[in-house]
Design an enzyme around this catalytic site. Structure first.
Site, short mmCIF file in Angstrom:
data_model
loop_
_atom_site.label_atom_id
_atom_site.label_comp_id
_atom_site.label_asym_id
_atom_site.label_seq_id
_atom_site.Cartn_x
_atom_site.Cartn_y
_atom_site.Cartn_z
N PRO A 1 46.32 76.05 27.74
CA PRO A 1 47.56 75.54 27.14
C PRO A 1 48.21 74.52 28.06
O PRO A 1 48.33 74.77 29.26
CB PRO A 1 48.43 76.80 27.00
CG PRO A 1 47.47 77.93 27.06
CD PRO A 1 46.36 77.50 27.96
N ALA B 1 51.64 71.88 28.15
CA ALA B 1 52.88 71.51 27.48
C ALA B 1 52.81 70.08 26.96
O ALA B 1 52.46 69.15 27.68
CB ALA B 1 54.05 71.66 28.45
N CYS C 1 52.07 80.06 35.46
CA CYS C 1 52.85 78.82 35.45
C CYS C 1 53.59 78.63 36.78
O CYS C 1 54.29 79.52 37.24
CB CYS C 1 53.86 78.83 34.31
SG CYS C 1 54.85 77.32 34.19
N GLY D 1 40.31 75.80 37.32
CA GLY D 1 40.65 74.95 38.45
C GLY D 1 39.55 73.99 38.80
O GLY D 1 38.45 74.41 39.17
N GLY E 1 41.60 72.55 31.69
CA GLY E 1 42.91 71.98 31.45
C GLY E 1 42.90 70.47 31.61
O GLY E 1 42.47 69.74 30.72
#
Length: 382
Positions: A26, A28, A111, A215, A238
């Site tokens: 996820p 933002a 987070c 990562g 990500g």
């Protein structure tokens, strides 16, 4: 040089099976329904919605509910919840299962954003082992009647002196989580430096449930190396896919042991940008969709020959007709800039000088985190 791998059996999370052991992290303002569909069109995987606050769901906050939009083609709805209160997390998880048909709930305990950690949320929360267990227990109990698996994502710890990942893994397993994802950085590191994959392997050795690694997965070969080196059941991707939804096609081929697709030309990247704009427009209207596309322009064009004037014009595009006219000015035959392969994308920055935490947070690792607050919409989206 590409790493070879026998076909991977895929990722199993309770009753849920994913053919390609890859999860879209996820992000933002990025992983909305349009981007999730764009990525899913490239290859199989589990595509997770932006982070949503549990209190926002329970209190029916407008901003939060607007983020709970799913594309009609999403066959597996996956949502990441943020929460610091077991009661709110449990109620939110039940709402997601009962009213939104969600097939997978992930809990965010990783987070690093100060507005989240200063309230004891995100990557700060696993320090409170009791609270972590209470939240996971509540989520698993709420999802159990719907046969929906619960997973959690976390980091190595708050900083090098306050590591939490091994306790977090144990608690996740004891609470009945279907898997745990570990980002190989501390909260203090944020997105700076290099991720440490060794603790991922340690967690794999500790646990019986699947461990996912996160990562510095910039290319498909990074994903294969991570799985080979750590024994992880899969990877979480990500920033590596920013401006590169086609990375999921590479990942699907890599884990299937199949030949990799050719790197896209600038013309093919332009077509991807156009498709992205169409999908954004379908969920938020043409004008708003084009405005949303702007943030992706620099990621899509990174390393390609596109003049500054054209890049600036694309970053102010207002409608599809204007987008088409600008994309037509690109050299469609330009090859992919191979020098960009393997390089970091998106936010990086520097390590935090000090992690923002509630007063006295580090004094009691077994506490319940009394006094932790959660606003309805403040952290939705991360």
């Amino acid at each position: 040089m590409s790493t070879a791998l026998a076909p991977h059996p895929g990722l199993t999370l309770g009753p849920l099976h994913v053919d390609t052991p890859v999860v879209l992290a996820p992000m933002a303002g990025v992983t909305n329904a349009a981007y999730r569909r764009l990525c899913a069109e490239q290859g199989a995987g589990l595509y997770v919605c932006e982070m949503i606050t549990s209190r926002g769901i329970v209190e029916r906050d407008d901003h939060t509910l607007r983020m709970l939009v799913f594309d009609e083609a999403e066959t597996t709805r996956s949502v990441q919840l943020y929460g610091t209160d077991p009661t709110y997390v449990g109620k939110a998880a039940e709402i997601l299962c009962a009213e939104y048909g969600v097939a997978h709930v992930d809990l965010n305990f990783g987070c690093p954003v100060p507005k989240v950690t200063r309230k004891g949320g995100g990557g700060a929360l696993p320090w409170k082992r009791g609270l972590l267990g209470e939240i996971l227990d509540a989520a698993v109990a709420a999802c159990a009647p719907y046969d929906v698996p619960v997973t959690m994502k976390t980091r190595l710890g708050i900083d090098a002196d306050h590591l939490t990942y091994r306790d977090a893994g144990r608690i996740a397993q004891e609470s009945g989580c279907a898997a745990i994802a570990l980002h190989g950085r501390t909260v203090e590191q944020a997105y700076a430096g290099e991720a440490d994959w060794a603790p991922i392997g340690e967690l794999v050795a500790d646990l019986d449930i699947p461990v996912l690694g996160n990562g510095d997965v910039w290319e498909a070969d990074d994903a294969l190396r991570m799985v080979e080196q750590t024994g992880a059941a899969g990877v979480v991707v990500g920033r590596g896919c920013l401006g590169r939804p086609w990375l999921f096609a590479d990942l699907a081929a890599a884990f299937a042991g199949a030949p990799r697709p050719a790197l896209p030309t600038l013309g093919e990247v332009a077509d991807m940008m156009r498709r992205h704009a169409e999908l954004l427009g379908a969920i938020m209207g043409e004008t708003r969709g084009c405005v949303e596309l702007r943030k992706h322009v620099s990621w899509y064009l990174k390393g390609f020959p596109a003049g500054g004037d054209l890049r600036r014009a694309l970053a102010t595009v207002e409608d599809l007709a204007g987008l088409d006219a600008l994309l037509a000015r690109l050299d469609r035959s330009a090859p992919y800039p191979v020098s960009e392969l393997g390089s970091p994308r998106g936010r990086q920055g520097s390590p935090r000088r000090r992690v923002a935490l509630p007063e006295g947070w580090l004094e009691d690792a077994d506490g319940s985190g009394t006094g932790v607050s959660e606003d309805a919409a403040e952290a939705s989206g991360g």
